[in-house]
Design a protein around this motif. Sequence first.
Motif, PDB file in Angstrom:
ATOM      1  N   ASN A 112       0.854  -1.199   0.000  1.00  0.00           N
ATOM      2  CA  ASN A 112       0.000   0.000   0.000  1.00  0.00           C
ATOM      3  C   ASN A 112       0.884   1.241   0.000  1.00  0.00           C
ATOM      4  OD1 ASN A 112      -2.660  -1.335   0.313  1.00  0.00           O
ATOM      5  ND2 ASN A 112      -1.707  -2.056   2.214  1.00  0.00           N
ATOM      6  N   PRO A 113       1.429   1.577  -1.143  1.00  0.00           N
ATOM      7  CA  PRO A 113       2.385   2.691  -1.169  1.00  0.00           C
ATOM      8  C   PRO A 113       1.751   4.032  -0.804  1.00  0.00           C
ATOM      9  CG  PRO A 113       1.894   1.905  -3.393  1.00  0.00           C
ATOM     10  CD  PRO A 113       1.237   0.959  -2.461  1.00  0.00           C
ATOM     11  N   THR A 114       2.514   4.804  -0.028  1.00  0.00           N
ATOM     12  CA  THR A 114       2.029   6.135   0.331  1.00  0.00           C
ATOM     13  C   THR A 114       2.738   7.210  -0.488  1.00  0.00           C
ATOM     14  OG1 THR A 114       3.698   6.239   2.065  1.00  0.00           O
ATOM     15  CG2 THR A 114       1.505   5.443   2.694  1.00  0.00           C
ATOM     16  N   GLY A 115       3.745   6.830  -1.240  1.00  0.00           N
ATOM     17  CA  GLY A 115       4.461   7.804  -2.054  1.00  0.00           C
ATOM     18  C   GLY A 115       5.424   7.092  -2.983  1.00  0.00           C
ATOM     19  N   GLU A 116       6.387   7.849  -3.534  1.00  0.00           N
ATOM     20  CA  GLU A 116       7.370   7.273  -4.448  1.00  0.00           C
ATOM     21  C   GLU A 116       8.666   7.009  -3.702  1.00  0.00           C
ATOM     22  OE1 GLU A 116       7.957  10.052  -7.557  1.00  0.00           O
ATOM     23  OE2 GLU A 116       5.897   9.977  -8.263  1.00  0.00           O
ATOM     24  N   PHE A 117       9.416   5.988  -4.151  1.00  0.00           N
ATOM     25  CA  PHE A 117      10.760   5.776  -3.617  1.00  0.00           C
ATOM     26  C   PHE A 117      11.695   6.713  -4.379  1.00  0.00           C
ATOM     27  CE2 PHE A 117       9.071   1.273  -3.191  1.00  0.00           C
ATOM     28  CZ  PHE A 117       8.702   1.463  -1.862  1.00  0.00           C
ATOM     29  N   TYR A 118      12.335   7.605  -3.651  1.00  0.00           N
ATOM     30  CA  TYR A 118      13.193   8.587  -4.316  1.00  0.00           C
ATOM     31  C   TYR A 118      14.504   7.944  -4.765  1.00  0.00           C
ATOM     32  CZ  TYR A 118      16.384  12.374  -5.170  1.00  0.00           C
ATOM     33  OH  TYR A 118      17.301  13.188  -5.755  1.00  0.00           O
ATOM     34  N   GLN A 119      14.941   8.305  -5.965  1.00  0.00           N
ATOM     35  CA  GLN A 119      16.228   7.843  -6.478  1.00  0.00           C
ATOM     36  C   GLN A 119      16.823   8.943  -7.355  1.00  0.00           C
ATOM     37  OE1 GLN A 119      16.315   4.283  -9.166  1.00  0.00           O
ATOM     38  NE2 GLN A 119      17.442   3.454  -7.434  1.00  0.00           N
ATOM     39  N   SER A 120      18.091   9.261  -7.118  1.00  0.00           N
ATOM     40  CA  SER A 120      18.716  10.328  -7.902  1.00  0.00           C
ATOM     41  C   SER A 120      19.162   9.785  -9.265  1.00  0.00           C
ATOM     42  CB  SER A 120      19.933  10.873  -7.152  1.00  0.00           C
ATOM     43  OG  SER A 120      20.973   9.926  -7.189  1.00  0.00           O
ATOM     44  N   PRO A 121      19.366  10.661 -10.247  1.00  0.00           N
ATOM     45  CA  PRO A 121      19.848  10.197 -11.563  1.00  0.00           C
ATOM     46  C   PRO A 121      21.166   9.429 -11.479  1.00  0.00           C
ATOM     47  CG  PRO A 121      19.054  12.446 -11.723  1.00  0.00           C
ATOM     48  CD  PRO A 121      19.032  12.092 -10.257  1.00  0.00           C
ATOM     49  N   ASP A 122      22.065   9.841 -10.594  1.00  0.00           N
ATOM     50  CA  ASP A 122      23.339   9.129 -10.443  1.00  0.00           C
ATOM     51  C   ASP A 122      23.122   7.713  -9.931  1.00  0.00           C
ATOM     52  OD1 ASP A 122      24.896  11.068 -11.424  1.00  0.00           O
ATOM     53  OD2 ASP A 122      25.624  11.829  -9.492  1.00  0.00           O
ATOM     54  N   GLU A 123      22.200   7.592  -8.990  1.00  0.00           N
ATOM     55  CA  GLU A 123      21.895   6.257  -8.448  1.00  0.00           C
ATOM     56  C   GLU A 123      21.288   5.372  -9.534  1.00  0.00           C
ATOM     57  OE1 GLU A 123      21.047   7.572  -3.809  1.00  0.00           O
ATOM     58  OE2 GLU A 123      19.390   7.505  -5.237  1.00  0.00           O
ATOM     59  N   SER A 167      20.850  -5.385  -6.423  1.00  0.00           N
ATOM     60  CA  SER A 167      21.596  -5.031  -5.211  1.00  0.00           C
ATOM     61  C   SER A 167      22.085  -3.593  -5.260  1.00  0.00           C
ATOM     62  CB  SER A 167      22.794  -5.969  -5.039  1.00  0.00           C
ATOM     63  OG  SER A 167      22.336  -7.284  -4.857  1.00  0.00           O
ATOM     64  N   LYS A 168      22.314  -3.092  -6.457  1.00  0.00           N
ATOM     65  CA  LYS A 168      22.803  -1.717  -6.612  1.00  0.00           C
ATOM     66  C   LYS A 168      21.654  -0.708  -6.561  1.00  0.00           C
ATOM     67  CE  LYS A 168      26.150   1.196  -7.631  1.00  0.00           C
ATOM     68  NZ  LYS A 168      27.142   1.542  -6.599  1.00  0.00           N
ATOM     69  N   ASP A 169      20.453  -1.190  -6.765  1.00  0.00           N
ATOM     70  CA  ASP A 169      19.276  -0.317  -6.796  1.00  0.00           C
ATOM     71  C   ASP A 169      19.000   0.210  -5.388  1.00  0.00           C
ATOM     72  OD1 ASP A 169      16.700   0.766  -6.999  1.00  0.00           O
ATOM     73  OD2 ASP A 169      16.185  -0.611  -8.629  1.00  0.00           O
ATOM     74  N   THR A 170      18.973   1.519  -5.210  1.00  0.00           N
ATOM     75  CA  THR A 170      18.813   2.085  -3.861  1.00  0.00           C
ATOM     76  C   THR A 170      17.429   1.815  -3.273  1.00  0.00           C
ATOM     77  OG1 THR A 170      18.267   4.179  -4.931  1.00  0.00           O
ATOM     78  CG2 THR A 170      20.508   3.928  -4.079  1.00  0.00           C
ATOM     79  N   ARG A 171      16.487   1.407  -4.095  1.00  0.00           N
ATOM     80  CA  ARG A 171      15.157   1.083  -3.565  1.00  0.00           C
ATOM     81  C   ARG A 171      15.132  -0.311  -2.953  1.00  0.00           C
ATOM     82  NH1 ARG A 171      12.137   1.858  -9.103  1.00  0.00           N
ATOM     83  NH2 ARG A 171      13.998   0.662  -9.643  1.00  0.00           N
ATOM     84  N   ASP A 172      16.184  -1.090  -3.264  1.00  0.00           N
ATOM     85  CA  ASP A 172      16.216  -2.510  -2.876  1.00  0.00           C
ATOM     86  C   ASP A 172      16.995  -2.706  -1.575  1.00  0.00           C
ATOM     87  OD1 ASP A 172      15.953  -5.463  -4.129  1.00  0.00           O
ATOM     88  OD2 ASP A 172      17.887  -5.259  -3.119  1.00  0.00           O
ATOM     89  N   ALA A 220      21.693   4.130   2.868  1.00  0.00           N
ATOM     90  CA  ALA A 220      20.317   4.316   3.339  1.00  0.00           C
ATOM     91  C   ALA A 220      19.356   3.918   2.236  1.00  0.00           C
ATOM     92  CB  ALA A 220      20.113   5.766   3.726  1.00  0.00           C
ATOM     93  N   LYS A 221      18.262   3.307   2.609  1.00  0.00           N
ATOM     94  CA  LYS A 221      17.242   2.959   1.624  1.00  0.00           C
ATOM     95  C   LYS A 221      16.649   4.234   1.037  1.00  0.00           C
ATOM     96  CE  LYS A 221      14.574   0.110   3.887  1.00  0.00           C
ATOM     97  NZ  LYS A 221      13.525  -0.810   4.280  1.00  0.00           N
ATOM     98  N   SER A 222      16.126   4.105  -0.177  1.00  0.00           N
ATOM     99  CA  SER A 222      15.494   5.271  -0.787  1.00  0.00           C
ATOM    100  C   SER A 222      14.414   5.828   0.136  1.00  0.00           C
ATOM    101  CB  SER A 222      14.800   4.869  -2.092  1.00  0.00           C
ATOM    102  OG  SER A 222      15.721   4.469  -3.016  1.00  0.00           O
ATOM    103  N   PRO A 223      14.435   7.130   0.371  1.00  0.00           N
ATOM    104  CA  PRO A 223      13.358   7.709   1.180  1.00  0.00           C
ATOM    105  C   PRO A 223      12.042   7.708   0.400  1.00  0.00           C
ATOM    106  CG  PRO A 223      14.790   9.418   0.335  1.00  0.00           C
ATOM    107  CD  PRO A 223      15.410   8.118  -0.056  1.00  0.00           C
ATOM    108  N   ILE A 224      10.957   7.686   1.126  1.00  0.00           N
ATOM    109  CA  ILE A 224       9.641   7.715   0.476  1.00  0.00           C
ATOM    110  C   ILE A 224       9.193   9.166   0.379  1.00  0.00           C
ATOM    111  CG2 ILE A 224       7.235   7.000   0.680  1.00  0.00           C
ATOM    112  CD1 ILE A 224       8.391   4.603   2.364  1.00  0.00           C
ATOM    113  N   LEU A 225       8.922   9.556  -0.842  1.00  0.00           N
ATOM    114  CA  LEU A 225       8.459  10.934  -1.048  1.00  0.00           C
ATOM    115  C   LEU A 225       6.941  10.927  -1.130  1.00  0.00           C
ATOM    116  CD1 LEU A 225      10.921  12.346  -3.723  1.00  0.00           C
ATOM    117  CD2 LEU A 225      11.030  12.568  -1.261  1.00  0.00           C
ATOM    118  N   GLY A 226       6.321  11.569  -0.169  1.00  0.00           N
ATOM    119  CA  GLY A 226       4.869  11.686  -0.204  1.00  0.00           C
ATOM    120  C   GLY A 226       4.459  12.833  -1.107  1.00  0.00           C
TER     121      GLY A 226
END
Lengths: 146, 277
Positions: free
Chosen positions: B136-147, B189-194, B252-258
């Motif tokens: 039940n997602p409350t927002g997006e997992f943030y990821q920068s272009p470099d990541e 494993s390299k994906d910051t959302r993972d 750190a895991k990707s922060p959730i952007l509401g």
Amino acid sequence: MAEHKSYSNKIGLWGWLGGGRWGFERYLYTLHRITGLGMLLYFCLHIFVTSSRVFGLDAWEKWMGTFESPLFMVGEFLVFVAFAFHALNGIRLILIELGFSVGKAEEPVYPYKSSLNVQRPLMVVLMIVAAVLVAAGGYDLFALSH
Amino acid sequence: MTKKVQKETDITFYIRRYNPEKDDKPHWQKFTVHVEPGMTVLDGLHNIKETQDGTLSLRYSCRMGVCGSCGMLLNGRPSLACNTQILDIAKKVLTVASLPNFDIVKDLVPDLTPLFEKHISIHPHILRGDSGEMLNPTGEFYQSPDELTGYLQFTYCIKCGLCMSACPTIATDPEYLGPQALPQSYRYSKDTRDDGFNQRKKIVGDTHGAFRCHYAGECSNVCPKGVDPARAIQLMKRQLVWDYLKLRRRRAKSPILGKPEGVERIPEIPEPPPFTV
């Protein structure tokens, strides 16, 4: 899923040895394995021969005399060639397998370049060093020893 | 760069045939095809199937190097039949065979089941501890272009199996995970959302895992999408070694952007559709 008859198309050792339109690093891969096995064989022979000393000086000298023939001189040189290649290529592999000299992930743009291109200068330098070692070893073995 | 001038000519195709209902082992069959510049190997095989032997079996779909169905061994090199032009690789003779290291189902159709089983085994999806947020997602997992760039290259895999058929290690160790599954384990494993590295390392750090690779580099040479599996496997090994030495950086895991607060939605932009799962 329904069972069906199929033909096993596994190529086994031919996968190491089969040439064709392959890249240079694949030959290094094969040569690394062959030289590794060759040195393992030499190591076993070496232990066998040096252990002859426990049977007395005569047994030791008999074995040592055998190795003075030109055939064994060439064999000894081949062991040195294998050592020089295996050691230098091993350094390359250790560096690469620790993630050095393969570059970072990048957007693939055609014509594609891969980590093989990134590590190639390292490979060339180390192979030149191996060739110099082999030349020096050969000079020492065949020219200076006689 | 000057373009090589190619002329239409007759090319002899030697095709490795195998019919499980009749044959005990594959055999070579000769065909002659009139080839024009620009014709792909897939075009040539279609020509044979339409005009000479309708029983020829092959697998293909998109015809433009996207689906990864038509992997074959062309003149000794694993390639896609649809993006390989005949006159680029053959002057008089072209050999066509099913991909090695995979069982042959019929003629030019390899059984890619081991590829998919190995792919599934490394959990090729985002693994996170917060299952509530996943369901039940409350927002997006943030990821920068470099990541994103850190793993994007490895997402282009089309699972054609060329890398696995070129790999000399798989040739003598069929259990080896291989250059398709291992790069995918690095990709996630390299994906910051993972957050599934610890789960995957048990599989990819095992006997038939990443450390069986000794950088023959053929996977990267034959990959039709520039994925560079050899690079991903070495980077995966680096992560495994660093982790073993307890030197791996914990990220750190990707922060959730509401939804942003204090701003109004532009009225012309429609609301997204409701979740379907």
